[in-house]
Motif scaffolding. Structure first.
Motif, PDB file in Angstrom:
ATOM      1  N   ALA B 587      49.080  29.405 -24.504  1.00  0.00           N
ATOM      2  CA  ALA B 587      47.806  30.057 -24.785  1.00  0.00           C
ATOM      3  C   ALA B 587      47.024  29.273 -25.827  1.00  0.00           C
ATOM      4  CB  ALA B 587      48.048  31.487 -25.260  1.00  0.00           C
ATOM      5  N   ARG B 588      47.750  28.791 -26.842  1.00  0.00           N
ATOM      6  CA  ARG B 588      47.068  28.050 -27.900  1.00  0.00           C
ATOM      7  C   ARG B 588      46.499  26.746 -27.341  1.00  0.00           C
ATOM      8  NH1 ARG B 588      51.131  27.704 -32.066  1.00  0.00           N
ATOM      9  NH2 ARG B 588      51.072  29.948 -31.968  1.00  0.00           N
ATOM     10  N   VAL B 589      47.307  26.089 -26.529  1.00  0.00           N
ATOM     11  CA  VAL B 589      46.846  24.834 -25.930  1.00  0.00           C
ATOM     12  C   VAL B 589      45.632  25.101 -25.045  1.00  0.00           C
ATOM     13  CG1 VAL B 589      47.466  23.034 -24.272  1.00  0.00           C
ATOM     14  CG2 VAL B 589      49.086  23.715 -26.049  1.00  0.00           C
ATOM     15  N   ALA B 590      45.732  26.182 -24.239  1.00  0.00           N
ATOM     16  CA  ALA B 590      44.620  26.500 -23.345  1.00  0.00           C
ATOM     17  C   ALA B 590      43.349  26.748 -24.146  1.00  0.00           C
ATOM     18  CB  ALA B 590      44.962  27.721 -22.496  1.00  0.00           C
ATOM     19  N   ASP B 594      40.103  24.388 -24.216  1.00  0.00           N
ATOM     20  CA  ASP B 594      38.865  24.993 -23.804  1.00  0.00           C
ATOM     21  C   ASP B 594      37.760  24.717 -24.785  1.00  0.00           C
ATOM     22  OD1 ASP B 594      38.719  27.054 -21.475  1.00  0.00           O
ATOM     23  OD2 ASP B 594      37.095  27.426 -22.890  1.00  0.00           O
ATOM     24  N   ARG B 595      38.123  24.819 -26.050  1.00  0.00           N
ATOM     25  CA  ARG B 595      37.105  24.714 -27.077  1.00  0.00           C
ATOM     26  C   ARG B 595      36.715  23.267 -27.307  1.00  0.00           C
ATOM     27  NH1 ARG B 595      36.376  29.199 -30.956  1.00  0.00           N
ATOM     28  NH2 ARG B 595      34.404  28.636 -31.925  1.00  0.00           N
ATOM     29  N   TRP B 596      37.716  22.393 -27.383  1.00  0.00           N
ATOM     30  CA  TRP B 596      37.433  21.039 -27.846  1.00  0.00           C
ATOM     31  C   TRP B 596      37.400  20.003 -26.742  1.00  0.00           C
ATOM     32  CZ3 TRP B 596      35.332  21.677 -32.192  1.00  0.00           C
ATOM     33  CH2 TRP B 596      35.764  22.699 -33.052  1.00  0.00           C
ATOM     34  N   VAL B 597      38.255  20.128 -25.750  1.00  0.00           N
ATOM     35  CA  VAL B 597      38.290  19.065 -24.740  1.00  0.00           C
ATOM     36  C   VAL B 597      37.272  19.312 -23.631  1.00  0.00           C
ATOM     37  CG1 VAL B 597      39.727  17.742 -23.182  1.00  0.00           C
ATOM     38  CG2 VAL B 597      40.663  18.578 -25.327  1.00  0.00           C
ATOM     39  N   TRP B 598      37.463  20.414 -22.868  1.00  0.00           N
ATOM     40  CA  TRP B 598      36.453  20.683 -21.826  1.00  0.00           C
ATOM     41  C   TRP B 598      35.101  20.911 -22.480  1.00  0.00           C
ATOM     42  CZ3 TRP B 598      40.037  19.115 -19.154  1.00  0.00           C
ATOM     43  CH2 TRP B 598      41.249  19.774 -18.963  1.00  0.00           C
ATOM     44  N   GLY B 599      35.132  21.776 -23.500  1.00  0.00           N
ATOM     45  CA  GLY B 599      33.889  22.106 -24.179  1.00  0.00           C
ATOM     46  C   GLY B 599      33.221  20.854 -24.717  1.00  0.00           C
ATOM     47  N   GLY B 600      34.044  19.995 -25.351  1.00  0.00           N
ATOM     48  CA  GLY B 600      33.508  18.773 -25.927  1.00  0.00           C
ATOM     49  C   GLY B 600      32.936  17.853 -24.864  1.00  0.00           C
ATOM     50  N   VAL B 602      31.849  18.623 -21.857  1.00  0.00           N
ATOM     51  CA  VAL B 602      30.619  19.151 -21.288  1.00  0.00           C
ATOM     52  C   VAL B 602      29.469  19.007 -22.279  1.00  0.00           C
ATOM     53  CG1 VAL B 602      29.488  21.228 -20.438  1.00  0.00           C
ATOM     54  CG2 VAL B 602      31.803  20.713 -19.732  1.00  0.00           C
ATOM     55  N   GLU B 603      29.792  19.275 -23.559  1.00  0.00           N
ATOM     56  CA  GLU B 603      28.789  19.135 -24.616  1.00  0.00           C
ATOM     57  C   GLU B 603      28.265  17.703 -24.670  1.00  0.00           C
ATOM     58  OE1 GLU B 603      27.258  21.004 -28.427  1.00  0.00           O
ATOM     59  OE2 GLU B 603      27.712  21.605 -26.407  1.00  0.00           O
ATOM     60  N   ALA B 604      29.227  16.748 -24.621  1.00  0.00           N
ATOM     61  CA  ALA B 604      28.841  15.342 -24.688  1.00  0.00           C
ATOM     62  C   ALA B 604      27.968  14.969 -23.504  1.00  0.00           C
ATOM     63  CB  ALA B 604      30.089  14.457 -24.733  1.00  0.00           C
ATOM     64  N   ALA B 605      28.374  15.447 -22.334  1.00  0.00           N
ATOM     65  CA  ALA B 605      27.581  15.160 -21.140  1.00  0.00           C
ATOM     66  C   ALA B 605      26.185  15.740 -21.290  1.00  0.00           C
ATOM     67  CB  ALA B 605      28.273  15.735 -19.906  1.00  0.00           C
ATOM     68  N   GLY B 606      26.154  16.958 -21.824  1.00  0.00           N
ATOM     69  CA  GLY B 606      24.864  17.607 -22.021  1.00  0.00           C
ATOM     70  C   GLY B 606      23.983  16.819 -22.979  1.00  0.00           C
ATOM     71  N   ARG B 607      24.598  16.366 -24.099  1.00  0.00           N
ATOM     72  CA  ARG B 607      23.847  15.581 -25.084  1.00  0.00           C
ATOM     73  C   ARG B 607      23.303  14.306 -24.469  1.00  0.00           C
ATOM     74  NH1 ARG B 607      24.957  17.485 -30.491  1.00  0.00           N
ATOM     75  NH2 ARG B 607      24.491  19.646 -30.090  1.00  0.00           N
ATOM     76  N   THR B 608      24.180  13.646 -23.679  1.00  0.00           N
ATOM     77  CA  THR B 608      23.749  12.412 -23.033  1.00  0.00           C
ATOM     78  C   THR B 608      22.541  12.669 -22.146  1.00  0.00           C
ATOM     79  OG1 THR B 608      26.081  11.885 -22.983  1.00  0.00           O
ATOM     80  CG2 THR B 608      24.616  10.412 -21.772  1.00  0.00           C
TER      81      THR B 608
END
Lengths: 507, 674
Positions: B587-590, B594-600, B602-608
């Motif tokens: 659960a902690r890994v998920a 979620d917060r940092w890897v996928w989220g990051g 997607v965030e990076a893609a969005g910023r780009t």
């Protein structure tokens, strides 16, 4: 073609209501808004009554040439899937509107925006030409954006921005896909395109435009829909949005707008790109399973009620997609499993709309009694001080975790029945999600509702008032009735599902 | 009067109606919900007796009545009701014990403000269990099975203000749900393999002979028969519900519920469900028996788990200090015996023991409830003592229940049903270990029950509660007496030389033995019972405890062993450290990903995209706009819309969409007018 343009009315009435609210500043806002909001349910029931469940194909169709030079039609129609989602919108919208407008001092603008949103969602469910469909699809973002930004929590501005930008990025893919389809076929009409696909001509036409075009079109449409549904890992806009949006809007987002994504998966990807879906089914299945299992796992770690519900929604909607992708890779001899999976996906989409709505209403009730706080730690022992709230959210919670006897089980059983027949490993992995769902929901329940009254519940903590009960009671009744008698909704989708299973190009 | 299969639904429906009535009655109502629940149970008991009478007319006949639930695609899911002697006996058992427990509860919970709700939940519990018993469909059985789980959750957590009760309720639900996931997979597999959700369906049902032949002859990779795999999956579900190792951990914690609930759970409505399921699907479990080629038989797994559980439960019961926990581990052990019986092929012996055990265990739990009520909620046997003189009826009935549980020879019901199991285990050709485990369990059972009785009822009172205890009211004594009669007498229904019950359950001939054939075994097990009693007396009877804080005699003799047993072999801790921690870690890994890897990402893609969009806009406006101004509106509108769609330029995109919508609105109005 019918005499009464029922579907046009269905879409237009909420918008007309919004127009009235705009033009008539002294309007009795709540009354007016509710009448136009409820029109969907009334018209949806009329449509259902006149719907012949033994017929495949679209009913209540309206088709007029719109922009003849571009071969764009104003084309509306209803099949079992559309009907199901229209009815869901009809049931959920008044609930969402009531939750949005609750305790609002000047409800006019919010009501106006909500009616715009509702009409746009309905447009998506009944439009059969990409052009009007896409306009509704995109336009739904505008009222949603302002509703989130204007009436949301502290981080609402950022959440609304992320939500809109991410969805728009996905929409660019959709647009690209249909640009390619249009270039290849000269039409953007879903029915005409489906016909071309059924005749086996669509892939050839797409390839004729360019070598990479079929893949481009498929991937574009996939991304656009995946963001909306959402399909893991394109769900990252969701937790913050659901947490920061006003509860009524978050409710509508998960109950209805996530279903726009599921709807699109069937209407566009399933029908137009069956071969591509089949080729990539394993990867997509893996992603959907990731959403189901990791979503539930992530929900376990949340201590914010609405973030938890957001991951719960990811988990539930992912099961629909698991079923869809498993069915897309179906092989001969497993037609029953394909039918079960597809029925399960649609039934689950409907049932999740009901239970998620009820859960968000309960979350809103909790928040409004704790000064807007959504943290578990701010509550404890709510069951002792607010037994009606506890009872109704209990029904929603057990529906959500798939307790037989309530509606949630029916979809889950069908999905597992189907997926096990098609990809047994996926069904086995998927059960971990079921376990985690039970665990996080009961943990939430234990921390917030059980134990001695604590936090906000230690102070004055009124039980549900009449308005809240009036909103929740119909949902609870539906959850029980559809759990006992799922046959009330399945006949509408049976011919559709049988047809899909029959036309699936199974090796 | 007999009840036909088409009316079987009335049996669960009456308590269900009472439950709905009780749960929707005003919160403070007492009399009406109680009356409703009792009425519902009496009606259900009457209907059950009628059903049993009907089933006994010809025990070999299975009466079914099926109906369509709903249709998906082109497939209609059919569910149904089934009446045979197994269902009939179980219904009578459940309603009778349910009724006695309900009567007891009216007195036990007399001071509880939520007693009305309690009876609503109790009725739901019984209704779900009854539905499970009379169904002709594994799917409907699963539905009722889960509702049993819901009702147990509500009842174990009935005092939900107490964190321990809330935690125990969750633990019970989650642990049994782990088993239910196996059940669910088995269920969908069976439906997949047979195409029917029914048990008996004119040859096409899951338990009809042609289907079984097909299931056992279809082989999986590795040579396993499909029926073996499905059977074992269903057994996982049964293991969860019936407290089999390693899923037994919820059962002792379930003591947090009101004591009458414990009586019900341990006797008739919850743990019985798993054993019943195995009995119901026994033909499927045994379908692979004739196959020499399969590497593993489903029943072998059942026998092994049953034997381990029988032994483990008995061992753990030895060092518990809570009167209800001793009984809880005793239930674990006895359920192990039942599964053992099924595993060695004698489901009839298992059901026989299920029936006798239900009565004497309900008796023991209600007796414990009587003690707890009289001593102002004292459950620690170190602070009890000397109650034999103060609570004569409770003591006498508890002693009879103890005799039945130990299996004191010839008189007590538990003796005959346990003998039937041991006899079956003795004849099992695969291994003698289950038989040995069963014999060791007999010694331990006699030992821990001797300890319990000595500590609770003899010596001197070691606590305030025990010192001032008075006999419980008549409404509590009455059920105890009735149960005591059954605990003694019921065994006579299934004597080796007069196997009335066995013949009826089997629906065919049952081998009649003279008492002589099993006599050697009876002597051995009697000697073992006496050995256990003697050992119990040796440690706990010679010198009776005088001080609540005194060390347990066993702990003085063997401190390490006692510590391990008192710590329940640290199984709960082991689970927390392995499964629990793995789950939490996942659960902690998920959440982290979620917060940092996928989220990051997607965030990076969005910023780009945002940056690209801004650059594009700069180029667009400064470089190209001047030129575009001179081109036609049409080109500009459509061309830029496509271009911008790919840049993620939100504002102008929204503008285009808004304009588009306005156009749609105009066109719509225009079309409408025309």
């Amino acid at each position: 073609m019918n005499e009464l343009p029922l579907l046009s009315l269905l879409v237009a009435l909420p918008w007309f209501g919004a127009l009235l609210l705009w033009l008539w500043p002294k309007a009795p806002v709540r009354g007016l808004a509710f009448i136009f909001c409820a029109s969907t349910l009334v018209l949806g029931v009329i449509a259902a009554a006149g719907f012949d469940p033994t017929r495949t194909g679209y009913q209540w169709t309206e088709r007029h040439a719109w922009i003849p030079s571009l071969r764009i039609d104003y084309h509306l129609g209803l099949d079992g899937m559309s009907l199901l989602l229209v009815l869901l919108t009809g049931v959920v919208s008044p609930v969402a509107l009531a939750t949005v407008l609750r305790r609002l001092e000047s409800p006019r603008l919010a009501a106006l925006l909500f009616l715009l949103l509702q009409g746009a969602a309905l447009g998506v469910f009944v439009a059969l030409d990409f052009f009007p469909w896409f306009i509704c699809w995109e336009f739904s973002l505008v009222p949603a954006f302002f509703l989130i930004k204007g009436w949301g929590g502290a981080g609402a501005g950022r959440a609304a921005y992320t939500f809109v930008v991410t969805t728009l990025a996905g929409s660019a893919g959709l647009l690209l896909a249909f640009a390619a389809l249009y270039a290849a076929t000269g039409t953007m009409n879903f029915v005409d395109l489906a016909q071309l696909q059924a005749e086996g001509r669509l892939p050839g036409l797409l390839t004729a435009v360019g070598a990479g075009v079929p893949t481009l079109a498929f991937v574009g449409a996939l991304v656009g829909l995946a963001v909306k549904a959402p399909l893991f890992p394109l769900h990252t806009w969701m937790p913050a949005t659901y947490a920061e949006a006003p509860p009524g809007v978050a409710l509508f987002l998960t109950a209805v707008m996530s279903k726009m994504g599921v709807y699109g998966f069937f209407r566009i990807l399933w029908v137009l790109f069956p071969a591509d879906l089949r080729v990539h089914a394993d990867l997509l299945l893996l992603l959907a399973l990731g959403g189901a299992v990791l979503g539930a796992m992530a929900a376990l770690r949340q201590t914010d009620v609405r973030r938890m519900l957001a991951y719960s929604s990811l988990n539930h909607v992912s099961y629909c997609l698991v079923a869809l992708f498993a069915a897309a890779a179906g092989v001969k001899g497993h037609e029953v499993a394909v039918e079960a999976a597809l029925s399960g996906a649609l039934v689950q989409a409907f049932n999740h709309g009901l239970s998620a709505s009820a859960l968000f209403v309960c979350a809103a009730a909790l928040e409004s009694r704790a000064g807007g706080s959504r943290e578990f730690a701010r509550f404890g022992g709510v069951r002792a001080v607010a037994p009606v709230l506890a009872g109704m959210s209990g029904v929603a919670l057990f529906s959500s975790l798939g307790l037989p006897g309530l509606n949630g089980f029916v979809g889950e059983f069908l999905i597992f029945r189907g997926v096990f027949g098609l990809a047994p490993w996926a069904a086995v992995v998927g059960t971990v999600g079921l376990l985690a769902t039970a665990l996080f929901l009961l943990t939430f329940w234990q921390r917030v509702f059980h134990g001695p009254p604590a936090g906000a519940a230690a102070g004055p903590f009124p039980d549900l008032d009449r308005g809240e009960i009036a909103v929740l009671l119909p949902l609870c009744v539906l959850m029980i009735v559809l759990g006992v008698a799922p046959g009330l909704i399945t006949p509408w989708i049976n011919p559709l599902v049988t047809g899909w299973a029959a036309t699936l190009p199974m090796p | 009067m007999t009840l036909s299969a088409s009316l079987l639904w009335l049996i669960p429906a009456t308590p269900l109606a009472a439950s709905v009535f009780g749960l929707f009655a005003p919160r403070t109502a007492r009399t009406l919900p109680i009356a409703g629940a009792l009425l519902g149970l009496v009606a259900a008991l009457g209907l059950s007796v009628a059903a049993l009478a009907g089933a006994l007319v010809d025990p070999a006949v299975r009466a079914t009545s099926d109906f369509a639930w709903f249709t998906f695609g082109a497939q209609t899911l059919r569910l149904g009701w089934l009446l045979d002697p197994l269902a009939g006996f179980m219904c009578v058992l459940v309603t009778l014990i349910g009724l006695l427990v309900a009567l007891f509860s009216t007195a036990y919970l007399r001071h509880d403000p939520r007693i009305g709700r309690f009876f609503g939940f109790l009725s739901l519990f019984v209704a779900a269990m009854l539905g499970l018993l009379v169904t002709n469909s594994l799917l409907l059985l699963f539905i009722c099975w889960e509702l049993v789980g819901l009702a147990s959750y509500l009842l174990i957590g009935f005092w939900y203000e107490r964190p321990a009760a809330a935690a125990a309720a969750k633990k019970a639900f989650i642990t049994t749900r782990i088993g239910d996931l196996g059940f669910l997979i088995g269920l969908v597999w069976l439906h997949q393999a047979t195409g029917s959700a029914l048990f008996h369906d004119g040859g096409a049902g899951a338990l009809d002979a042609p289907t079984l032949a097909r299931l056992s002859s279809t082989l999986l990779p590795g040579g396993w028969a499909v029926s073996t795999a499905i059977g074992l999956l269903l057994f996982v579900g049964a293991a969860g519900k019936s407290g089999q190792f390693p899923l037994h951990v919820w059962l002792p914690d379930a003591m947090e519920g009101p004591t009458p609930v414990s009586a019900l759970i341990h006797a008739a409505t919850m743990v019985a469900a798993g054993v019943f399921l195995m009995a119901r699907v026994f033909p499927l479990m045994a379908a692979d028996q004739g196959l020499a080629t399969v590497p593993f038989h489903a029943l072998t797994g059942v026998a092994v788990i049953g034997a381990v559980t029988a032994l483990l439960g008995a061992v753990l019961a030895v060092a518990q200090n809570d009167i209800k926990r001793v009984l809880a581990y005793s239930t674990v052990s006895q359920l192990g015996y039942m599964m053992l019986a099924i595993g060695v092929g004698s489901w009839v012996a298992a059901v026989f023991h299920l029936i006798t055990h239900a009565f004497f265990k309900a008796l023991l739990f209600l007796g414990a409830g009587s003690v707890i009520d009289a001593t102002h909620h004292e459950q620690d046997l170190r602070r009890l003592g000397g109650l034999a003189g103060r609570m004569r009826v409770t003591f006498a009935t508890f002693a009879l229940g103890t005799g039945a549980l130990m299996g004191l020879p010839f008189v007590f019901s538990g003796f005959w049903s346990k003998e039937a199991i041991l006899h079956a285990a003795e004849g099992w050709t695969v291994s003698h270990l289950p038989f040995a485990a069963g014999l060791v369990g007999v010694v331990l059972t006699a030992f821990y029950m001797t300890r319990l009785v000595l500590e609770v009822f003899f010596g001197k009172a070691r606590g305030e509660g025990a010192a001032h205890a008075e006999e419980s009211p008549g409404l509590m004594r009455g059920p105890l007496v009735v149960l005591a009669v059954a605990a003694v007498g019921l065994g006579w229904l299934g004597l080796p030389n007069w196997p009335w019950l066995q013949t009826r359950l089997q629906g065919g001939d049952w081998p009649v033995h003279g008492l002589g054939e099993g006599f050697g075994l009876m002597v051995v097990s009697t000697a073992l019972v006496l050995l256990g009693i003697g050992a119990g007396w040796w440690w706990y009877g010679r010198v009776k405890r005088t001080d609540a804080r005194a060390l347990d005699p066993l702990a003085r003799s063997w401190p390490a062993v006692h510590a391990a047993l008192a710590g329940r072999l640290w199984l709960d801790e082991l689970y927390a450290a392995t499964v629990g921690r793995a789950f939490a870690m996942l659960a902690r890994v998920a959440a982290f990903f979620d917060r940092w890897v996928w989220g990051g990402a997607v965030e990076a893609a969005g910023r780009t995209a945002e940056t690209v969009g801004q650059v594009n806009r700069a180029v667009d406006e400064d470089g190209l706009n001047a030129g575009f101004d001179n081109t036609s509106e049409h080109l500009r509108g459509s061309g830029r819309r496509y271009a911008k769609a790919q840049t993620g330029d939100a504002q102008s995109y929204l503008r285009v969409v808004a304009i588009g919508l306005a156009v749609v609105g105009v066109l719509l109005l225009w079309g409408g007018v025309r």
